[in-house]
Write a protein that holds these residues in place. Structure first.
Motif, PDB file in Angstrom:
ATOM      1  N   PHE A   1       0.536  -1.059  -0.358  1.00 27.04           N
ATOM      2  CA  PHE A   1      -0.014   0.065   0.440  1.00 27.04           C
ATOM      3  C   PHE A   1       1.079   1.003  -0.248  1.00 27.04           C
ATOM      4  CE2 PHE A   1      -2.308   3.152   3.014  1.00 27.04           C
ATOM      5  CZ  PHE A   1      -3.376   3.390   1.735  1.00 27.04           C
ATOM      6  N   ASP A   2       1.909   0.850   0.583  1.00 26.43           N
ATOM      7  CA  ASP A   2       2.624   2.200   0.983  1.00 26.43           C
ATOM      8  C   ASP A   2       3.040   3.067  -0.583  1.00 26.43           C
ATOM      9  OD1 ASP A   2       3.978   4.121   2.062  1.00 26.43           O
ATOM     10  OD2 ASP A   2       5.439   3.360   2.865  1.00 26.43           O
ATOM     11  N   ASP A   3       3.719   1.511  -0.960  1.00 28.71           N
ATOM     12  CA  ASP A   3       4.571   2.211  -2.302  1.00 28.71           C
ATOM     13  C   ASP A   3       3.721   2.296  -3.275  1.00 28.71           C
ATOM     14  OD1 ASP A   3       7.193   0.930  -1.113  1.00 28.71           O
ATOM     15  OD2 ASP A   3       7.385  -0.624  -1.641  1.00 28.71           O
ATOM     16  N   ALA A   4       2.896   1.965  -3.581  1.00 24.30           N
ATOM     17  CA  ALA A   4       1.587   1.917  -4.029  1.00 24.30           C
ATOM     18  C   ALA A   4       1.210   3.412  -4.389  1.00 24.30           C
ATOM     19  CB  ALA A   4       0.222   0.810  -4.575  1.00 24.30           C
ATOM     20  N   LEU A   5       0.373   3.796  -2.867  1.00 28.52           N
ATOM     21  CA  LEU A   5       0.138   5.123  -3.355  1.00 28.52           C
ATOM     22  C   LEU A   5       0.247   6.221  -2.611  1.00 28.52           C
ATOM     23  CD1 LEU A   5      -3.098   5.896  -4.107  1.00 28.52           C
ATOM     24  CD2 LEU A   5      -3.910   5.308  -1.463  1.00 28.52           C
ATOM     25  N   MET A   6       0.835   5.466  -1.125  1.00 29.70           N
ATOM     26  CA  MET A   6       1.687   6.779  -0.144  1.00 29.70           C
ATOM     27  C   MET A   6       3.126   7.863  -0.461  1.00 29.70           C
ATOM     28  SD  MET A   6      -0.838   6.649   2.286  1.00 29.70           S
ATOM     29  CE  MET A   6      -0.293   7.562   3.857  1.00 29.70           C
ATOM     30  N   ARG A   7       3.769   6.629  -0.881  1.00 26.02           N
ATOM     31  CA  ARG A   7       5.167   7.353  -1.196  1.00 26.02           C
ATOM     32  C   ARG A   7       4.919   7.880  -3.082  1.00 26.02           C
ATOM     33  NH1 ARG A   7       9.140   2.869   0.279  1.00 26.02           N
ATOM     34  NH2 ARG A   7       9.146   2.700   2.667  1.00 26.02           N
ATOM     35  N   PRO A   8       4.445   7.770  -3.177  1.00 29.16           N
ATOM     36  CA  PRO A   8       3.918   8.395  -4.838  1.00 29.16           C
ATOM     37  C   PRO A   8       3.967   9.587  -4.954  1.00 29.16           C
ATOM     38  CG  PRO A   8       3.533   6.310  -5.288  1.00 29.16           C
ATOM     39  CD  PRO A   8       3.541   6.658  -3.992  1.00 29.16           C
ATOM     40  N   MET A   9       3.051   9.708  -3.256  1.00 27.81           N
ATOM     41  CA  MET A   9       2.113  11.386  -3.162  1.00 27.81           C
ATOM     42  C   MET A   9       2.710  11.819  -2.517  1.00 27.81           C
ATOM     43  SD  MET A   9      -1.625  11.808  -1.771  1.00 27.81           S
ATOM     44  CE  MET A   9      -2.778  11.072  -2.987  1.00 27.81           C
ATOM     45  N   PHE A  10       3.085  10.978  -1.096  1.00 25.56           N
ATOM     46  CA  PHE A  10       4.380  11.933  -0.348  1.00 25.56           C
ATOM     47  C   PHE A  10       5.318  11.869  -0.446  1.00 25.56           C
ATOM     48  CE2 PHE A  10      -0.163  11.039   1.385  1.00 25.56           C
ATOM     49  CZ  PHE A  10      -0.802  12.320   2.056  1.00 25.56           C
ATOM     50  N   GLY A  11       6.152  11.363  -0.954  1.00 22.93           N
ATOM     51  CA  GLY A  11       7.836  11.393  -1.149  1.00 22.93           C
ATOM     52  C   GLY A  11       7.900   9.968  -0.393  1.00 22.93           C
ATOM     53  N   GLY A  12       9.215  10.010  -0.745  1.00 22.11           N
ATOM     54  CA  GLY A  12       9.917   8.789   0.775  1.00 22.11           C
ATOM     55  C   GLY A  12      10.668   8.110  -0.147  1.00 22.11           C
ATOM     56  N   ARG A  13      11.368   6.785   0.713  1.00 20.68           N
ATOM     57  CA  ARG A  13      12.877   6.628  -0.069  1.00 20.68           C
ATOM     58  C   ARG A  13      12.242   6.272  -1.232  1.00 20.68           C
ATOM     59  NH1 ARG A  13      15.784   1.714   0.871  1.00 20.68           N
ATOM     60  NH2 ARG A  13      17.719   2.062   1.123  1.00 20.68           N
ATOM     61  N   GLY A  14      13.345   6.201  -2.404  1.00 21.01           N
ATOM     62  CA  GLY A  14      12.970   5.903  -3.561  1.00 21.01           C
ATOM     63  C   GLY A  14      12.302   6.847  -4.216  1.00 21.01           C
ATOM     64  N   PHE A  15      11.455   7.706  -3.328  1.00 22.57           N
ATOM     65  CA  PHE A  15      10.728   8.676  -4.514  1.00 22.57           C
ATOM     66  C   PHE A  15      10.160   9.877  -4.238  1.00 22.57           C
ATOM     67  CE2 PHE A  15       8.177   4.291  -3.760  1.00 22.57           C
ATOM     68  CZ  PHE A  15       7.121   4.283  -5.136  1.00 22.57           C
ATOM     69  N   VAL A  16      11.615  10.206  -4.438  1.00 17.14           N
ATOM     70  CA  VAL A  16      12.532  11.963  -4.401  1.00 17.14           C
ATOM     71  C   VAL A  16      13.218  12.203  -5.711  1.00 17.14           C
ATOM     72  CG1 VAL A  16      13.838  13.141  -3.054  1.00 17.14           C
ATOM     73  CG2 VAL A  16      12.719  11.713  -1.576  1.00 17.14           C
ATOM     74  N   PRO A  17      12.824  13.071  -6.230  1.00 15.72           N
ATOM     75  CA  PRO A  17      13.690  13.156  -7.528  1.00 15.72           C
ATOM     76  C   PRO A  17      15.349  13.731  -7.034  1.00 15.72           C
ATOM     77  CG  PRO A  17      11.958  15.228  -6.812  1.00 15.72           C
ATOM     78  CD  PRO A  17      11.651  13.724  -5.798  1.00 15.72           C
ATOM     79  N   PHE A  18      15.850  13.427  -8.284  1.00 17.61           N
ATOM     80  CA  PHE A  18      17.126  13.833  -8.384  1.00 17.61           C
ATOM     81  C   PHE A  18      17.510  15.739  -8.055  1.00 17.61           C
ATOM     82  CE2 PHE A  18      21.087  15.114 -10.132  1.00 17.61           C
ATOM     83  CZ  PHE A  18      22.047  14.869  -8.765  1.00 17.61           C
ATOM     84  N   SER A  19      18.085  15.935  -7.115  1.00 20.30           N
ATOM     85  CA  SER A  19      18.166  17.184  -6.716  1.00 20.30           C
ATOM     86  C   SER A  19      20.064  17.933  -7.524  1.00 20.30           C
ATOM     87  CB  SER A  19      18.016  17.499  -5.378  1.00 20.30           C
ATOM     88  OG  SER A  19      18.722  18.738  -5.026  1.00 20.30           O
TER      89      SER A  19
END
Length: 535
Positions: free
Chosen positions: A505-523
């Motif tokens: 659930f976290d990987d499918a829904l929460m992290r794409p919306m709220f960010g988190g490990r592996g879902f953050v754009p490279f800065s």
């Protein structure tokens, strides 16, 4: 002319009080520095920890001030609940949630809630009933049933701050997450209990009142948790969407700190439990928000939160140490010193019994639900859990001041005795029990260098010590999660299965919306981002 004289007097008075506060702040800051230096020098000592050092320094300073003022006063600041609940407690509890190893914490979540909520209730009833039975015959003063029930709530609050310093998160992760998680829930429960007692009619207690009381308690528990989670997710969403770090890392750090503090103050405003709110806000922020900020902000926030928490803890123990020698209350209680010592001893005994009354039976119940022998709480661990939670701290003192004094002062004999007894119990339990905890753990759990649970500690802790404590649940790989094959799996290993579905659930829904490990754009602002992205 008279007006001018009055104004001049007022001005003189103002400058005097202003000068006094400047002097006291100077002394406090100097003492904080002394505590930090001494704490560092005594780091390897097996008996003393930082909180005990601060208490001793506070006591010594109290004695010096007493001698200098010829016995008139021993503290520079009158103990203020506002200072404690509004400024000192939030950073300590938030940092605890921010740094806690989430996998351990949530794996033992049911046991933690059982110990923290049900255990505190058992302890509260044990201490209250015993206090009513014993103290009502001792002719202490004008104390009624409400006061005795308040005593039960006051002495059910363990000192999670001192516990944090005594147990080690890496050496005994299972015990740490259990005792510490229980401490946070316990503090919140005690404060909720205490506040609820003030609002209920205690003369006519029947089933309806008890049910209403329990309903109120669960409402507070759930709504406080929800508010904390909401504040954490909101901060993650804002920082992810706006990507503040590309302009200024300071803004990111400031926003994280202020959102966390706002969650605590909102909870207080809505009469919820600020402790639970800010604790869960810390957990959510470390899971989502922390991964959305730039690399430099991650290091900054981790150390900033830890530093604030550390200063608040040290300040607290100094404060308690100085306040312990408040001469006004001791004078009220000193006409019968034997009785005062007797009451303190009885209360200390009740604390021991009240803790034992729930740790051993609830551990037994908890063990019944666990199939694997390595997940069960052993007898030795139960003794450590019982012992580590015996310390009473600033929460007890703050609640006692709230109940038995008016703005830090009291004229009633019974109330003075209760305040001095609370201070005695807090000092004795922190100093004596606190000093003996480390040796006791070494004696009972000699192999504490290795985690006691079945789950090995994160292997990454060897390679990235700076990032370990913050990532908790994010440090494990998903490869070791066994896919549940059937309903039987859910029944036999509920926590593992819930964890597995939560990750999906976290990987499918929460992290794409709220960010988190592996879902953050490279800065581009953080050159080390890529090297950590692969971790």
């Amino acid at each position: 002319m008279g007006m001018e004289v009055a104004a001049a007097r007022l001005g003189a008075l103002y400058t005097t009080s202003d000068y006094a506060s400047v002097v006291s702040i100077n002394l406090f800051v100097a003492l904080l520095c002394a505590c930090i230096v001494l704490g560092h020098l005594l780091e390897e000592n097996r008996w003393v920890n930082e909180s005990i050092t601060a208490l001793i320094i506070g006591l010594c300073t109290g004695v010096v001030i007493l001698l200098m003022t010829k016995g008139k006063s021993s503290h520079l600041l009158v103990f203020s609940e506002d200072l404690f609940f509004i400024y000192l407690l939030p950073p300590i509890i938030f940092n605890a949630g921010f740094q806690v190893k989430k996998k351990q914490f949530f794996r033992n979540f049911m046991t933690i809630t059982l110990f923290g909520a049900v255990g505190t209730m058992i302890s509260f009833f044990t201490i209250s009933i015993a206090a009513i039975a014993i103290f009502s015959r001792m002719n202490i003063g004008t104390l009624d049933v409400g006061d005795f029930l308040a005593i039960g709530a006051i002495f059910s609050a363990t000192d999670s701050v001192c516990t944090l310093q005594v147990l080690n998160q890496d050496e005994t992760p299972f015990l740490y997450s259990l005792v510490f998680g229980e401490g946070v829930v316990n503090d919140a429960t005690s404060i909720v209990l205490f506040n609820a007692l003030q609002n209920f009619d205690l003369v006519h207690i029947d089933a309806a009142v008890v049910l209403k009381f329990l309903g109120n308690f669960f409402y507070l528990f759930l709504s406080s948790t929800f508010l904390g989670v909401f504040a954490g997710l909101l901060s993650a969403y804002i920082i992810k969407k706006l990507y503040i770090g590309r302009h200024s890392t300071d803004r990111e750090v400031a926003l994280m700190m202020l959102m966390a503090y706002l969650s605590y103050m909102l909870a207080e405003l809505l009469d919820l439990s600020g402790i639970l709110t800010v604790f869960f806000c810390g957990i959510v922020m470390s899971h989502y928000t922390w991964h959305n900020v730039t690399e430099s902000s991650r290091v900054t926030t981790k150390h900033a939160f830890a530093t604030l928490s550390f200063i608040a803890e040290t300040f607290l123990f100094l404060y308690v140490g100085m306040d312990a020698l408040d001469i006004e209350k001791w004078e009220f209680a000193s006409d019968r010193p034997g009785k005062s010592i007797g009451i303190s001893s009885i209360l200390l005994g009740l604390v021991l019994i009240g803790r034992a009354a729930f740790v051993f039976p609830l551990s037994f119940l908890s063990n019944l639900t666990k199939k694997a022998p390595n997940e069960k709480i052993t007898w030795r661990q139960q003794v450590v859990i019982w012992w580590a939670g015996l310390m009473r701290g600033a929460v007890s003192i703050a609640l006692a001041y709230n109940k038995f004094t008016r703005s830090g002062h009291t004229q009633l004999h019974g109330n003075a005795i209760m305040i001095t007894s609370t201070i005695t119990v807090v000092l004795f339990s922190t100093m004596v029990f606190g000093m003996m905890t480390k040796p006791l753990i070494r004696l009972l759990l000699p192999a504490s260098g290795h985690p006691v649970t079945s789950e090995p500690s994160s292997p990454k802790s060897l390679h990235s010590p700076l990032l370990t404590s913050m990532q908790g649940s994010d440090l494990e790989n998903t490869t070791n999660i066994v896919r549940p094959s059937s309903l039987r799996m859910l029944l036999t290993k509920p926590t593992h299965t819930v964890h597995y579905y939560w990750r999906k659930f976290d990987d499918a829904l929460m992290r794409p919306m709220f960010g988190g490990r592996g879902f953050v754009p490279f800065s581009p602002g953080s050159p080390t981002e890529q090297s950590h992205g692969g971790r």
